[in-house]
Design an enzyme around this catalytic site. Structure first.
Site, short mmCIF file in Angstrom:
data_model
loop_
_atom_site.label_atom_id
_atom_site.label_comp_id
_atom_site.label_asym_id
_atom_site.label_seq_id
_atom_site.Cartn_x
_atom_site.Cartn_y
_atom_site.Cartn_z
N LYS A 219 0.73 -1.25 -0.04
CA LYS A 219 0.09 0.01 -0.07
C LYS A 219 0.94 1.15 0.05
O LYS A 219 1.92 1.10 0.78
CB LYS A 219 -0.94 -0.13 1.14
CG LYS A 219 -1.92 1.08 1.33
CD LYS A 219 -2.95 0.81 2.47
CE LYS A 219 -3.85 1.85 2.61
NZ LYS A 219 -4.97 1.76 3.72
N SER B 285 -9.69 1.77 2.61
CA SER B 285 -9.01 2.70 1.96
C SER B 285 -7.79 1.75 1.07
O SER B 285 -7.10 2.07 -0.08
CB SER B 285 -7.93 3.55 2.65
OG SER B 285 -7.28 3.01 3.67
N SER C 174 -9.76 -0.40 6.94
CA SER C 174 -9.45 -0.40 5.59
C SER C 174 -8.82 -1.59 5.09
O SER C 174 -8.26 -1.59 3.89
CB SER C 174 -8.31 0.78 5.42
OG SER C 174 -9.06 2.07 5.35
#
Ligand code: GLN
Length: 453
Positions: free
Chosen positions: A49, A124, A148
């Site tokens: 990420k 996210s 997330s």
């Protein structure tokens, strides 16, 4: 796509061929799951990420304000996975500074859901989940502040695990809300999640909130035959869509048939979860994001004075959702409102944690939906409060600091995946993974995304 477990026994040559193939497939796909193809180290490629630092990589947290920022060191999670036969490969798209549930707030544009390209992948960590689901990543790291990891995993039909707060070092993770953030794995199955969790976990003196005791590795001795007492929170599930309630009821039945004891409980404080989270998370975010001012990191806007530099950089660099949260966070921390909002939310956070602990006096695990609906269509959510409501099942777990894992259990009528989560007591990851392995077996659901890559 081969699993992480299978990849770990491949030769150096096979892995380098695999990485080359992955890069081609990822570039051909139109999901917008990857926003960079940097690589670092040798071994099994793990997608990272964009808020986790890998030395010499660009790291932007999905934000314009960090354009051009190069990470000066590896996050501890990256150091750890590199020591276990893995490497960092590719940057995954995400909501700006991990604030969001859809990846629509990313500066790089939305990621598409491989089960339906008109849908969001969740957020996210949407890029991480979409890539694993689509077979363009073997496994990925995400971060979970209020859901997330688990929510995009649920929207994309993969497994996502949030460790106990303090179990995985936050050193090198761009801070959103420091008392809630955790790095964790997004994978194709439960065993891979345990392998990646084992690799990244552990005490780290560089993170003052890191738990100072070690716990044994889990992946090699997962017991999918262990029997547990699993709590079902009856008053918690009625707000989920009918199809999710049905998947939930079916799963409870299968868990009972597999020999687990199901007990029924109610929770009183769940109605305060969203308000409490959005006060505390925004307060912490407003503080953490104060450092981005055009001086030390990333982009610098045109300006004549220092004040203009701060003002213009932050105005141009941050997106709308991030600005909204900075405003809200500074408001709840401001003199006159601090006691009424921030302090009160801290107290409610304790009540929420106490209520979970009371349930864990009678149960090993709690089963809950991950989200009240399947992945919505891109552009469908206009009201931020509507988006915040989609976090109703995930954020309390972060407020209480507990570990949880989201597993796919079914598809709805439109073919979109439905995920459910198991929640365990703090630092009881062994029970969490044993329970998840048992649930994976009992449910016997195989994800197959529809996207043509
Ligand atoms: N959707 C939640 C938020 O926007 C959670 C995000 C996260 O876990 N990073 O804050």
């Amino acid at each position: 796509m081969i699993t992480l477990k299978e990849a770990l026994i491949k030769s150096k040559e096979e892995l380098s061929r695999l990485r080359a193939e992955l890069e081609i497939k990822a570039k051909e796909s139109n999901l917008n799951a990857y926003i960079g193809f940097e690589s670092s180290g040798e071994g099994v490629p793990i997608l990272i990420k964009d808020n986790i630092q890998v030395k010499n990589w660009t790291v932007t947290s999905g934000s314009k304000i960090l354009q051009g920022y190069i990470a000066p060191y590896d996050a501890t999670a990256i150091v750890n996975l590199k020591s276990k036969g893995m490497m960092a490969f590719g940057r995954a798209n995400m909501d700006e500074f991990a604030m969001g549930s859809t990846t629509e707030s990313s500066y790089y544009g939305v990621t598409k859901n491989p089960y339906g390209e008109e849908r969001v992948p969740g957020g996210s960590s949407g890029g991480s989940a979409a890539a694993v689901a689509a077979g363009i990543a073997i496994a990925a790291l995400g971060s979970d502040t209020g859901g997330s990891i688990r929510q995009p995993a649920a929207y994309c039909g993969c497994v996502g695990m949030k460790p106990t707060y303090g179990r995985v070092s936050r050193f090198g993770l761009a801070a959103y809300a420091s008392s809630l953030d955790q790095i964790g794995p997004i994978t194709q199955n439960v065993e891979d999640a345990a392998i990646l969790y084992d690799a990244i976990k552990g005490y780290d003196p560089k993170d003052s909130t890191s738990a100072e005791f070690e716990i044994e590795d889990i992946a090699n001795n997962i017991n999918s035959d262990a029997k547990f007492t699993i709590a079902v929170i009856d008053n918690y599930i009625s707000e989920a869509d009918e199809e999710i309630q049905k998947a939930y009821a079916d799963t409870v039945k299968k868990l009972a048939e597999a020999g687990h004891t199901i007990i029924h409980k109610n929770m009183q404080n769940t109605k305060y979860d969203i308000a409490t989270y959005y006060i505390l998370a925004t307060a912490e975010a407003a503080t953490n994001l104060a450092r981005f001012d055009g001086v030390r990191y990333g982009m610098r806007a045109e300006s004549n004075t220092v004040e203009e530099l701060y003002y213009n950089t932050r105005t141009e660099g941050f997106g709308d959702e991030v600005k909204r949260r900075i405003l809200l966070g500074n408001f709840v921390l401001s003199s006159g409102y601090y006691d009424a909002y921030y302090l009160k939310a801290q107290k409610v956070r304790h009540l929420i944690r106490d209520e979970f602990n009371a349930i864990f006096a009678d149960a090993d695990l709690i089963l809950s939906p991950v989200a009240p609906s399947v992945a919505p269509k891109i552009g469908a959510i206009h009201d931020p409060l509507e988006m915040y409501k989609s976090d109703m099942y995930t954020i309390a777990i972060n407020l209480a600091g507990l570990p949880a894992i989201s597993l796919p259990v079914a598809k709805n009528k439109e073919g979109m995946p439905i995920g459910l989560q198991l929640i365990a007591k703090a630092f009881n990851e062994k029970i969490l993974f044993d329970g998840a392995a048992s649930m994976e077996k009992a449910v016997n659901y195989k994800s197959e995304p529809a996207a043509k890559l």
